[in-house]
Design an enzyme around this catalytic site. Structure first.
Site, PDB file in Angstrom:
ATOM      1  N   LYS A 197       0.985  -1.035  -0.388  1.00 60.06           N
ATOM      2  CA  LYS A 197      -0.009  -0.010   0.146  1.00 60.06           C
ATOM      3  C   LYS A 197       1.066   0.956  -0.181  1.00 60.06           C
ATOM      4  O   LYS A 197       1.574   1.551   1.346  1.00 60.06           O
ATOM      5  CB  LYS A 197      -0.957   0.229   1.191  1.00 60.06           C
ATOM      6  N   SER A 200      -0.947   7.575   0.060  1.00 61.59           N
ATOM      7  CA  SER A 200      -1.881   8.337  -0.555  1.00 61.59           C
ATOM      8  C   SER A 200      -1.814   9.300  -1.180  1.00 61.59           C
ATOM      9  O   SER A 200      -2.624   9.083  -2.273  1.00 61.59           O
ATOM     10  CB  SER A 200      -3.792   8.197  -0.299  1.00 61.59           C
ATOM     11  N   CYS A 304      12.577  10.729   8.983  1.00 59.75           N
ATOM     12  CA  CYS A 304      12.406  10.025  10.566  1.00 59.75           C
ATOM     13  C   CYS A 304      13.218   9.767  11.259  1.00 59.75           C
ATOM     14  O   CYS A 304      13.767   9.939  12.488  1.00 59.75           O
ATOM     15  CB  CYS A 304      11.972   8.014  11.086  1.00 59.75           C
ATOM     16  N   GLU A 402       8.152  14.648  17.803  1.00 65.60           N
ATOM     17  CA  GLU A 402       8.660  14.744  17.149  1.00 65.60           C
ATOM     18  C   GLU A 402       7.727  15.616  15.700  1.00 65.60           C
ATOM     19  O   GLU A 402       6.901  15.297  15.835  1.00 65.60           O
ATOM     20  CB  GLU A 402       8.722  13.571  16.276  1.00 65.60           C
TER      21      GLU A 402
END
Length: 533
Positions: A197, A200, A304, A402
């Site tokens: 996946k 989107s 990240c 974060e």
């Protein structure tokens, strides 16, 4: 912030090849051969540079995921019997196609994410590096290995590795090329199928890069891309996969980990971070300032492993702050495909709102903003200046949470012991950086509780060390990518052992008691003379 001559990008400014590829990918956007006649729910894809829709893909359902696994499982049953030599040829051809199409790939990544050219090229290099490394080493990582037995003379023991079946992959928007296919490469070359996946917001990059892999010869049904929401498609993948690879937030990672854990399915995850950088008094401050700019603001800070907090020994603090802030203020911002742009756009309105929230919270609580701190609508809808703060109070949200944007704070420390303590004072442990003289850096690095530590670099050197596994400690992840583990995690180990010469419990002609005494003597001598493993 440096004023540039870069203008807001328009659709008319798109490279011709990119416009053609977008049109083709949109026309063929599909779930299992659903084409532009598809009348279900669609996801409109926006270009952050433009703030405009550039195409659409279908929004899949749980039923679509089930169908994807049906295709993938059937394809994997044949793929597992394809010799390693042929698999290697496919991925070496893919490596060459990635390099041949580097401009187009960079264009697509930029269009979907808004990042600058250099950051998009990082992804191209990473995918090629990944494909080359695993095609060169797959046989070594997968070959049967002789293992010692408790009684080596009496037994022959072999460890075999078998692919798990169908690997599920859920990838994020910030590195749609590297993370869209980088984790799938070792899974596939080890003999698995993949149901993936893409995020989107960035599906076209995944469609394009897997198209190149199919062009290189990979069987079409072996990879199934299912576009749609994480709540529907991602959850359905986690419910059906034989192993799950996820990159994203710690909160979502915990949910997915619990979901696959109920089925006792393997799981690998790279999650969030609040990554520290330490600067020692013996560091080259000019070099450290340059490295810190890349460490903090590459990819607009949306990665990240990006640095979000810097600890500087007090004697070097003023020098570093001045040198670093001067470099940040001189950075060029802009949209488009020019190689000289140092930082691009944030990826979306949501990202812009998140960054604004953290900076304004710190400002209201007394933090000093020495660079940036403003959005730049003159450059595009989601631009935000690279931002540097000092004197950040303890209750400011960005001190521990974060941000995932171009924001960093700097803090002086009395010595390196304090710096290490502050670096480790977090629930995260993904990446860290140290700038210091070589001996000092190697003393500090292993003391930081982080899955990767880059010495005299921000993160690229540790990421590019592809033979060395990397992952997160604490709440920053589970398992590792890269290295042998990056492939072997997608396999099941099998112990096959043959007993030789006599039955393990001894011949029937000797009593159990007598045989036990013989075995005790053997075990004692084995320890003394190191005859046993």
């Amino acid at each position: 912030m440096k004023r540039t001559n870069y203008k807001r990008l328009s659709v008319a400014a798109l490279p011709a090849d990119l416009e053609t590829e977008l049109r083709d990918l949109t026309t063929n956007a599909r779930l299992h051969n659903l084409n532009d006649d598809y009348d279900g729910k669609r996801l409109d894809i926006e270009a952050p540079f433009l703030g405009e829709t550039i195409g659409w893909v279908a929004s899949g359902s749980a039923e679509d995921v089930t169908e994807a696994f049906r295709f993938a499982r059937r394809a994997q049953q044949s793929w597992v019997h394809v010799p390693f030599a042929e698999r290697k040829r496919i991925f070496r051809r893919f490596h060459d196609l990635v390099l041949k199409n580097s401009d187009l790939l960079c264009d697509m990544v930029q269009l979907e994410t808004g990042k600058n050219r250099a950051s998009s090229f990082d992804e191209v290099m990473d995918v090629a590096n990944n494909a080359r490394y695993y095609s060169n080493n797959v046989e070594k990582f997968m070959k049967p290995r002789k293992r010692a037995s408790a009684m080596s003379i009496m037994a022959k023991s072999i460890e075999y590795r078998h692919p798990l079946g169908v690997v599920g992959q859920i990838s994020p928007w910030n590195y749609p090329l590297s993370l869209g296919i980088g984790d799938a490469i070792p899974a596939l070359i080890a003999g698995n199928a993949v149901v993936a996946k893409p995020d989107s917001a960035t599906p076209f990059t995944s469609l394009l890069i897997f198209k190149l892999l199919f062009d290189a010869g990979l069987p079409r049904d072996l990879v199934q891309l299912v576009t749609g929401s994480g709540r529907v498609v991602g959850s359905a993948i986690a419910d059906q996969c034989d192993f799950l690879m996820f990159t994203g937030s710690t909160a979502t990672g915990k949910v997915l980990g619990e979901q696959v854990g109920r089925r006792l399915v393997g799981y690998s995850a790279e999650l969030g971070g609040k990554n520290p950088l330490i600067i020692a008094n013996d560091a080259d401050i000019s070099y450290a300032a340059r490295g810190a700019v890349d460490a903090c603001f590459s990819n607009s800070g949306q990665l990240c492993v990006s640095i979000e907090r810097i600890y500087v020994e007090r004697a070097s603090y003023e020098d570093f702050v001045g040198t670093f802030s001067s470099r940040v203020q001189a950075m060029s911002l802009g949209s488009g495909f020019d190689w000289e742009i140092q930082m691009g756009s944030l990826a979306s309105a949501d990202q812009l709102a998140t960054v604004e929230k953290y900076v304004e919270d710190a400002r209201e609580k007394g933090a000093n903003i020495i660079c940036g701190g403003k959005k730049r609508p003159d450059l595009g809808p989601y631009f935000y200046e690279p931002t540097v703060l000092t004197d950040v109070p303890q209750d400011a949200l960005l001190r521990t949470e974060e941000v995932f944007g171009p924001v960093v704070y700097i803090e002086p420390v009395d010595d390196l012991y304090d710096a290490i303590e502050l670096a480790n004072d977090t629930d995260y442990g993904l990446n860290a950086s140290v700038f210091a003289a070589d001996d000092t850096a190697w003393q500090i690095g292993p003391k930081i509780e982080s899955g990767s530590v880059a010495l005299n670099d921000g993160y690229t050197s540790s990421w590019a060390a592809i033979d060395n596994p990397m992952g997160g400690m604490k709440e920053s992840g589970v398992s590792h990518r890269h290295g042998a583990e990056g492939l072997q995690k997608y396999t099941a180990t099998q112990n096959v052992t043959s007993q030789r010469f006599m039955y393990f419990r001894g011949p029937e002609s000797i009593s159990r008691k007598t045989f036990s005494k013989i075995m005790l003597a053997l075990l004692k001598s084995g320890k003394t003379f190191r005859l046993l493993p």
